[in-house]
Design a protein around this motif. Structure first.
Motif, PDB file in Angstrom:
ATOM      1  N   SER A 107       1.053  -1.254   0.143  1.00  0.00           N
ATOM      2  CA  SER A 107      -0.206   0.086  -0.068  1.00  0.00           C
ATOM      3  C   SER A 107       0.786   0.977   0.036  1.00  0.00           C
ATOM      4  N   ASP A 108       0.672   2.526  -0.570  1.00  0.00           N
ATOM      5  CA  ASP A 108       0.528   3.992  -0.364  1.00  0.00           C
ATOM      6  C   ASP A 108       0.670   4.110   0.411  1.00  0.00           C
ATOM      7  N   ASN A 151       2.797   7.910  -9.417  1.00  0.00           N
ATOM      8  CA  ASN A 151       3.878   6.875  -8.777  1.00  0.00           C
ATOM      9  C   ASN A 151       3.351   5.189  -8.218  1.00  0.00           C
ATOM     10  N   ASP A 152       1.807   5.668  -7.939  1.00  0.00           N
ATOM     11  CA  ASP A 152       1.326   4.358  -7.760  1.00  0.00           C
ATOM     12  C   ASP A 152       0.824   2.950  -9.310  1.00  0.00           C
ATOM     13  N   SER A 170      -3.112  -4.326  -3.878  1.00  0.00           N
ATOM     14  CA  SER A 170      -2.301  -3.427  -4.103  1.00  0.00           C
ATOM     15  C   SER A 170      -2.901  -2.097  -3.173  1.00  0.00           C
ATOM     16  N   THR A 198      -3.267   7.899   0.439  1.00  0.00           N
ATOM     17  CA  THR A 198      -3.871   6.196   0.574  1.00  0.00           C
ATOM     18  C   THR A 198      -4.496   5.997   1.379  1.00  0.00           C
ATOM     19  N   ALA A 207       4.706   0.580   0.316  1.00  0.00           N
ATOM     20  CA  ALA A 207       5.056   0.763  -0.918  1.00  0.00           C
ATOM     21  C   ALA A 207       4.595   2.959  -0.889  1.00  0.00           C
ATOM     22  N   SER A 208       6.125   3.827  -0.684  1.00  0.00           N
ATOM     23  CA  SER A 208       5.838   5.131  -0.809  1.00  0.00           C
ATOM     24  C   SER A 208       6.679   6.361  -1.699  1.00  0.00           C
ATOM     25  N   ASN A 233       9.712   5.912  -4.422  1.00  0.00           N
ATOM     26  CA  ASN A 233       9.159   5.482  -5.163  1.00  0.00           C
ATOM     27  C   ASN A 233       9.736   3.869  -5.846  1.00  0.00           C
ATOM     28  N   GLY A 277      -3.116   2.639  -4.053  1.00  0.00           N
ATOM     29  CA  GLY A 277      -2.208   3.833  -4.637  1.00  0.00           C
ATOM     30  C   GLY A 277      -3.733   5.019  -4.579  1.00  0.00           C
ATOM     31  N   SER A 296      -1.849   8.252  -6.435  1.00  0.00           N
ATOM     32  CA  SER A 296      -1.179   9.163  -7.877  1.00  0.00           C
ATOM     33  C   SER A 296      -0.668   8.118  -8.934  1.00  0.00           C
ATOM     34  N   LYS A 339       7.357   2.203  -8.005  1.00  0.00           N
ATOM     35  CA  LYS A 339       7.030   0.588  -7.090  1.00  0.00           C
ATOM     36  C   LYS A 339       6.069  -0.342  -7.852  1.00  0.00           C
TER      37      LYS A 339
END
Length: 262
Positions: free
Chosen positions: A10-11, A220-221, A214, A15, A45-46, A70, A216, A218, A194
């Protein structure tokens, strides 16, 4: 599909951390422990730095894995297992272009600190006191000599479309360029995101991507949402992020509770 899940990734910002929150709600820690008891691993995950994520998740930090910056830094508990340093010439060129971007603050990420040369002194204060990053202030970011693993430009009022277009056109062939949400435009090595970090952990830890759930919100997800066997975009996400996911939700905790009851 829930019965095959062995890993949750997970972001955080936007999130699990909703509406600008800088603290994880206490209810998530028993959920993460309950997942572990069921044989389901948790990956944070960030775009955040490793030390920051460990502080956010201190009660369970030794029991989970981390995809940080990321995907540029990957760790299992207290052990960093992979970093992806950026080419120095590319770093210097990107810095020069960022310095020309009106209204932007610049953040250069090394493994243990966020490096800044703030235009507004309040930017360093914000990173230290609100985000709770480890921060080092430089007269010029061209003086940073430690390996750089991620760079970001930050516009407090959101990324200007013309600036995002300019950076993507110039650097999209060299670097991974992603909207990190909240006004952050993030840069990592080409192929580092990620999703690639999740694939790396799958190889190291012996799970299959089809077994990953998963979350997210954004740009970057997006790589992680595409890579996972089952993915949720937050209902607040942009349409291009939602298009990468199988489902939508408003609360990660509600989906985790559903997973645990399956």
């Amino acid at each position: 599909m829930m019965d095959r899940i062995r890993v949750v990734a997970s972001d955080f910002d936007g999130t699990i951390l909703k509406d600008g929150a800088q603290k994880v709600e206490e209810g998530y820690f028993p959920l993460i422990r309950a997942l572990k008891a069921r044989g389901i691993a948790f990956i944070a995950a960030s775009g955040r730095q490793y030390g920051n994520l460990r502080r956010l998740l201190a009660p369970v930090a030794e029991e989970i894995s981390f995809i940080c910056e990321n995907g540029a830094l990957i760790a299992q508990g207290s052990r960093v297992i992979r970093q992806s340093g950026m080419d120095r010439a590319v770093v210097d060129a990107l810095l020069s272009d960022m310095e020309e971007a009106a209204g932007a603050e610049i953040l250069v990420s090394c493994a243990e600190t966020s490096c800044v040369a703030p235009r507004d002194p309040g930017f360093a204060d914000y990173l230290r006191n609100t985000v709770k990053n480890t921060v080092t202030v430089f007269p010029s970011l061209h003086q940073v000599r430690e390996p750089v693993i991620k760079m970001a430009a930050y516009w407090p009022q959101g990324i200007p479309e013309e600036e995002e277009r300019r950076f993507r056109e110039k650097y999209g062939g060299l670097l991974n360029v992603a909207d990190g949400g909240g006004g952050w435009l993030d840069f990592t090595n080409r192929g580092v995101d990620k999703g690639s970090a999740l694939r790396y952990l799958a190889g190291v830890q012996g799970f299959r991507l089809e077994e990953v759930l998963s979350f997210g919100d954004s740009g970057n997800d997006m790589g992680m949402l595409r890579a996972a066997g089952l993915s949720y975009a937050m209902d607040t996400a942009k349409e291009e992020v939602k298009a990468c996911a199988d489902r939508q939700c408003s609360l990660v905790s509600a989906v985790l509770e559903q997973l645990l009851s399956a």
